[in-house]
Write a protein that holds these residues in place. Structure first.
Motif: not given
Lengths: 354, 354, 354, 354, 354
Positions: A1-11, B191-200, B216-224
């Motif tokens: 599970m991620s240790r980064f707290i994410k923003k919920k869409k509804e917030d 994006l973070g969820d997707k990045i962390e999911a890569l770990e699996n 591809s995520y790196k390039s999106e991250m850089n764009f952001m």
């Protein structure tokens, strides 16, 4: 599970005044503990309901109100009313993802910081939010869950009739923050011991688990650094703050806090460097080892190449192949092969190839 | 197609007062929506033509004028006239490539920032420009295309009789900017969820697609990150701005905005670090895997080398090759070969080469 | 040839007041063009000799004096006399290697910046020096060679009776600098298009020319960044300058210039990052491709090793080699070899080695 | 053993006023030495017990009180009483892990810095804490253990009737700090000599010990840099400090100290760069060497491949193999093989492959 | 020999007022040359003994006193007395390892900087210390050894009756510093030419000497950058200095000096980047070349593997091996082998493996 707290869409788009809990519930029940003391006397009690808040604070004693659990919106509203705290402050208290910061408001100072906890079993860090509100002669502390982190402070209050009982809410806040920062240094030390212990596995045959350990400690170190950095910034701001709620004679302690957080930050820098060095040593050791193996195997192969050629020559079916008919032809072949091998070994040796 | 907006050759040397649209048209028709409200009342209407602008603003109500589509030069001129906005401001509004900035002018404050949108289907980010003009009791917002991003704010205005209805155009601007920045954090989280999911996918056999995903995520991250950095700068300037158009009691919210954008910035730093770590792990895993294969294959080959030599020896045609004529010569050869193999396996094992 | 301008040995120790041309001559003849205008009227003329300078400037019109070619020391001396410009300023004008800077003197402001030119044929950038001197109601611009860069400005002056005719020499200087900076962004865009087009060659078989292209664009990008950095610094200083020669109402435009140069700088940062990413992708693709080839070839070789051993065994000359005398001995050998091959293929497949 | 001082669990939550020794004992007995002097006279004595402290300081002479050993809490309390030093200062003195810092208090200035010691036998650095307290006409210095570091200063006081005897406690503090910083530069030099000596082992056959040396010096360099950085910060603050305890005429010396610490810092930067360069050269030399070996061995193998094939051809048992029956068939085979070898050697040579 | 000046053990703890030479003697004899001039007149003389100093300076002429050789303590003491220079300043003059700095004292300004010298024969840089003392109407310059660096300035004084004769000691100091900084740029240019010339050796077969050249230029570049950085800092401080010894009209020249040192610094940055790029290109070219060789050799080997297997098959001694007894069995084998080879070549070609 991620240790980064994410923003919920509804917030998204929520009012900064909305008293909504924006984290993950870590405790079943909100627990309120009050500690009232002056130089002479210390009383402690657990408040049963939020009604107990009303009617409190008639005495001149210093009060430390500790609240474990952040999801009780009703309690927050009562607190706002009783202690005249602005709602946007308490809205921040209810958001454990908030960045460490310090903020002055009409009736006090609001401080938030992350407390780190090291789980020795899994070698992993977790972070809990701590919020402090310094008002006139009350310090309110908010934790995500109950714990024994501040027990030493409680003991100091109970046992010693000294500065901590008389120097006001700001000194008490300093003492709590000091525990948090000391804990950073302490965890740095524990992680550091484990990191330095890796050095012993660094010689001889390197195991794959070593790489995993290095990478895992690196990620924990990064997690810690991520929290220390904004805390350092916050404490710097706290040290420079001109506020009636910080007594001049306590100002020096906030500067001490700065030194401590700087030390924590530098320690984590040092260990991070050590980890990077270890990673480099690991990789270069691995490749050195592989290269050694390859060298030896290659030389081994190379020695057999001319030998195999020679036996191939005497395996040809030429009618006029003279050596085949010699009396000591077979012996002759072996002599040639042994000589070839010796010459090659001597040559490789001289070239320092093995 | 490139997501960077390029300067057109014909735009070089253009007057900073020219009302020319300098972007790519993203909407067919310019849509104007007005929302007038005070504590008691909320009215919403869609303005049909730019003529509706004239004659508006007699009431003391706060007005939020939202304009979707930036290519209507006539509308811009009318706006300039009605709200006394300088032309060079509106010229900036019509340039979606403009850098996030805040600028004071005689009758208000001009703010521009990028809104990010994450397209989950293609895992790709896009950026839209948002311009805000805070004037006396009107907030004008300009978007490149229609969208539902600010619907939560509209709902808050419609439903709650509180601060958002009474705190002026600057508070409304804060609320909109807060949505934009919250969105940064939210997208960081997705994006973070997707990045962390890569770990699996990081264990076992690594697939080539994994590398593509990381890149591809790196390039999106850089764009952001490219958009968050100047926005952070802009919000810092906004927080320090001394202007009659920002009420003192709203100042605190702009500081909150700073905390939020800092959080967005730090989150993106963290995920970028994770991506770099993943890249390293990927490459070192790949090379470890390759090295393992190579080691095993090499050892396999090496074992056969002396065996092939031995059968070569007994394939020679020497007349006096004694072993060939022995009764159990063939068996003898096999014994020698098996012994050789065992000795080599034992040696390699002892050296921990496989 | 190097694009860096080198210090000549004989220039060391030269007085900062010496009017000596310190660059490379890029034009045959120095060309002076004067443009005088006010809201009503525009006149243009080419000055034949430096004598024409004397006696000019009786009218109240704004004058734009453009000089192409920097090696005419006599002209410089006349300019110094007529416009009361200090000699050390003009000494700087004659040094095209000078760093972009802004400097106030008694009778005006001196600005120097590099204009970039992109040669599409060779995909290479070159830099020309532009110096501007803002005095009372005259702007003097110095270019290393004639060109059409400022034609759009001339057109604006000729065609439009607006701000550019009436806002003074500082606004005109802003317009010229804006063209220079817009050009930075424009060239960034052209280079950027080429860089992004490289992505298409990034898949399938990588060609060696791709690497050369990446390296060449990287060097052009570095060349551009080398010039943008000090220009950014200069424009920042210009924006902060307190001078009677900059009208307060034009101050905003210099801040706009800052935004533009920042955008140029950030664009070049982005493209540099993209180039570095491409380089990494190129190298890792190359090594992946090589590794794939090596893996396949190695496996191919490894499969033949036991087969060659087997035929070696049956090539020995043992008298009592039983299989050789079997009826289906040859067939038996083939069966063994085919089985060995299949087992190896199955094993490698299961291990995902190919 | 780790050279980083770790926080002990029981120290978390300790009052900043508690006089508890928080380090590792490095000395058996606390030694107090007093040196009293003015322009005329110098007297030195070793104080037997802490009682000797009381009743001191009646004369106007400058006193230098040196204390070796930090674990004597009773002594610290006496010092606090006699010299009116605040307890939180002395609490810091007793914490050798404290970060270098300077802090003003009511009756003086408190300075703490790390002294480095280089153990030539093990090529390893260690750090000792030095604390200085500047009060009216007394300088108190605290060291973790006895040593001869400050002997040159004592000699200067004993022998020369000059500035050091008359310029007050702050000048004396400067002299001590100068010794500490000079020592940084000196150790930099020693380490630097060793690092530069590595260059000689950089040519020819690289030994594995070389890599170990580089890595070990790198870790020592990092250890030193870790201590120089906060010391630099501290000295900067000292130079800017407005305090009655620093005489204006001595201020210049503290600026000199800044220059020295900067030099130390830059030296360590330079050596660190050299170490990184050496590491790169080592690795690229290693891989070049390996590549050379591999190239030669590969070419050697490749030459034998067709030869082995040829003898294989003539080892086949075809009845109609013509060459086998030729008279000079065997010779013919050798000619073919020698020609093949020559052609390959010529080809590889032309391609510059060896 | 190391080019870094090391601290000698006996210098630790030395008084900052001690006039002891702390460098390496580079000259046999200390040479004093005086140049006195005003707008009308220039006289030059070599002072025989330090006694000549006494009695000088009655005229109002500007005096430039140049001293080559820093080890004459007696001279320094005389200078201190005659020109009222504080001893700690002259103590710094006698320390050639001193960091570039500027320092004001009661009777003047003290400046120290490093002069770089490029030895074209060995392609190596060396550094000499230059100290300047600006007093009322005298400039004293101290060099480690005699040289012709400042001859152009002497010529300017002798030949031109202009600013340099009349603008005071500060302008003369500027002129000398300008020569030093111009020399930085000049040396940058020479090194730069050599670095850019390396590009030509970058194509075709790379020689090992190329790598050595790159590494050697890199180390020279680092040496230069190490000296430019503190000089830049020093000149910045000089430009900001408020001192009666710097005339307001000369202030602009010190800002010019800043531009020059910035240019030197940026040039060295650019060349460093080029060197790093060259290093990368070298390494990737080397590895590309190696990979190409390996690919070709591997494919060559792989083609022979099945051929060797085939001849092995027909070398077996099976009684019932049918092909051996065929009439065209030998031919048949060759056909199979040639077909195998062609199929493999076609396959590798199609895969673009060579």
């Amino acid at each position: 599970m991620s240790r980064f707290i994410k923003k919920k869409k509804e917030d998204i788009g929520l009012s900064p005044y909305a008293l909504v809990f924006r984290g993950q519930k870590k405790t079943d029940k909100t627990v309120l503990r009050a500690m009232d003391f002056d130089l002479e006397d210390v009383t402690e009690q657990e408040l049963k309901s939020t009604d107990d808040l009303i009617g409190r604070k008639k005495s001149k004693k210093l009060t430390w109100l500790n609240i474990d659990g952040l999801d009780n919106a009703e309690l927050m509203e009562n607190l706002a009313r009783v202690f005249k705290i602005e709602q946007n402050i308490l809205s921040d208290v209810m958001n454990p993802a908030a960045r460490p910061k310090v903020q002055e408001f009409d009736n006090g100072i609001f401080i938030t910081i992350k407390m780190l906890h090291f789980d020795e079993k899994n070698d992993s860090l977790s972070a809990d939010n701590l919020s402090l509100i310094i008002t006139d002669n009350t310090l309110i502390s908010f934790q995500e869950q109950s714990g024994l982190v501040f027990e030493p402070i409680r003991e100091r209050i109970r046992k010693h009739k000294n500065k901590i009982r008389t120097s006001g809410a700001d000194y008490l806040a300093f003492a709590l923050l000091d525990v948090v920062v000391d804990n950073y240094i302490y965890i740095n030390g524990i992680l550091g011991d484990k990191i330095e212990a890796l050095e012993n596995d660094m010689t001889g045959n390197l195991k794959k688990e070593l790489l995993e350990s290095i990478n895992s400690y690196k990620s924990e170190m990064n997690f810690m650094r991520k929290h220390i950095k904004p805390a350092k910034e916050m404490i710097l701001n706290l040290g420079k703050m001109e506020s009636e709620f910080i007594h001049d004679e306590n100002r020096i302690h906030f500067r001490e806090l700065q030194d401590n957080i700087n030390e924590a930050s530098e320690l984590s820098d040092s260990y991070r460097e050590i980890l990077y060095d270890q990673l480099n040593v690991y990789h270069s050791s691995m490749s050195t080892k592989l290269n050694e193996i390859m060298s030896i195997l290659t030389i081994f192969s190379v020695i057999f190449i001319p030998l195999t050629f020679i036996v191939g020559v005497y395996g040809t079916n030429f009618e006029n192949l003279p050596e085949v008919h010699w009396r000591h032809g077979y012996l002759f072949m072996w002599v040639i092969m042994i000589l070839t091998t010796l010459v090659m070994l001597w040559f490789f040796r001289r070239k320092k190839w093995f």
